[in-house]
Write an enzyme that holds these catalytic residues in place. Structure first.
Site, short mmCIF file in Angstrom:
data_model
loop_
_atom_site.label_atom_id
_atom_site.label_comp_id
_atom_site.label_asym_id
_atom_site.label_seq_id
_atom_site.Cartn_x
_atom_site.Cartn_y
_atom_site.Cartn_z
N GLY A 45 0.77 -1.24 0.00
CA GLY A 45 0.00 0.00 0.00
C GLY A 45 0.80 1.28 0.00
N GLU A 100 3.99 4.41 5.73
CA GLU A 100 2.82 3.54 5.68
C GLU A 100 1.66 4.28 5.02
OE1 GLU A 100 1.43 0.81 5.44
OE2 GLU A 100 1.11 -0.06 7.41
N ASP A 101 0.81 3.52 4.33
CA ASP A 101 -0.34 4.13 3.66
C ASP A 101 -1.38 4.61 4.66
OD1 ASP A 101 -1.16 1.55 4.36
OD2 ASP A 101 -1.93 1.04 2.39
N ASP A 104 -4.26 2.66 11.06
CA ASP A 104 -5.64 2.28 11.36
C ASP A 104 -5.67 1.75 12.78
OD1 ASP A 104 -8.29 1.40 11.17
OD2 ASP A 104 -7.97 0.22 9.37
N LYS A 132 -6.39 7.08 10.86
CA LYS A 132 -7.80 6.82 11.22
C LYS A 132 -7.83 6.50 12.72
CE LYS A 132 -10.02 4.09 8.33
NZ LYS A 132 -10.66 2.88 7.75
N PHE A 153 -13.99 3.11 4.92
CA PHE A 153 -13.05 2.25 4.21
C PHE A 153 -12.68 2.98 2.93
CE2 PHE A 153 -11.16 -1.13 1.87
CZ PHE A 153 -10.60 -1.94 2.83
N VAL A 154 -11.39 3.29 2.77
CA VAL A 154 -10.93 4.10 1.65
C VAL A 154 -10.00 3.31 0.73
CG1 VAL A 154 -11.25 6.31 2.80
CG2 VAL A 154 -9.08 5.11 3.05
N ASP A 160 -6.04 -0.44 -1.09
CA ASP A 160 -6.85 -1.37 -1.88
C ASP A 160 -7.99 -1.97 -1.09
OD1 ASP A 160 -5.90 -4.70 -1.41
OD2 ASP A 160 -5.04 -3.07 -0.24
N ARG A 166 -5.98 0.14 -6.13
CA ARG A 166 -4.72 0.78 -5.74
C ARG A 166 -4.32 1.90 -6.71
NH1 ARG A 166 -2.11 -2.06 -1.72
NH2 ARG A 166 -2.44 -4.31 -1.70
#
Length: 181
Positions: A45, A100-101, A104, A132, A153-154, A160, A166
């Protein structure tokens, strides 16, 4: 044939993303002026974010990558992180930024932080494109954050759902009805 991402709500446009990534790069350059860093991208990601962030950081920097699994092919975390690909470069005594993407639950980044600290880097920071905080179960914070988002949820810009979306240039909200556990 419908276009990928058609009908999805855009949370952040490619222009907003590029502006924010440039700002993050400038902050990192100020923080490490005259030094060098290793950016460790968390695959898959963070690959797009890492590429853009690295171009926005005008100081000496090298890359490495790790791969960690905590999601599998669905939309919910397993609650445990498993290392799939380890570092290739030594990080002892180096300035390291984990890229990091999305931050969470904190499970993946908490695991990586503990693992990397055992290698005794000179400094260890986290750059998360998205944060998040409402989903956090592990107490961890990013040092550099692109955007803080609500509990949606994105997808897009490297993020992805079951390996899809992606390549969307924007960050989009994937509606609940599109998610299968």
């Amino acid at each position: 044939m419908s276009k990928l991402g058609e009908g999805l709500e855009v949370l952040f446009t490619r222009d907003q993303i590029q502006t924010r990534v440039t700002e993050m790069g400038e902050q990192i350059a100020r923080d490490y002026a005259g030094g060098s860093i290793i950016m460790v991208g968390v695959l898959k990601g963070a690959a797009i974010f890492l590429a853009d962030l690295a171009r926005a950081v005008p100081i000496d920097c090298t890359f490495d990558f790790v791969a960690v699994s905590s999601y599998g092919k669905g939309s919910t975390t397993s609650g445990a992180a498993k290392l799939i690909k380890d570092l290739d470069l030594p990080i002892e005594g180096r300035h390291v930024i984990v890229v990091e993407d999305i931050l969470d639950t904190g499970v993946t980044l908490g695991y990586l932080k503990r693992m990397f600290e055992r290698h005794h880097p000179r400094s260890l920071k986290i750059a998360a494109f998205l944060d998040k905080p409402s989903r956090r179960v592990h107490p961890i914070q990013a040092d550099y954050v692109g955007f803080t988002i609500p509990n949606h949820f994105v997808v897009g810009y490297g993020l992805d759902y079951a390996e899809r979306y992606r390549n969307l240039p924007d960050i989009c909200v994937l509606p609940e009805e599109n998610l299968k556990a």
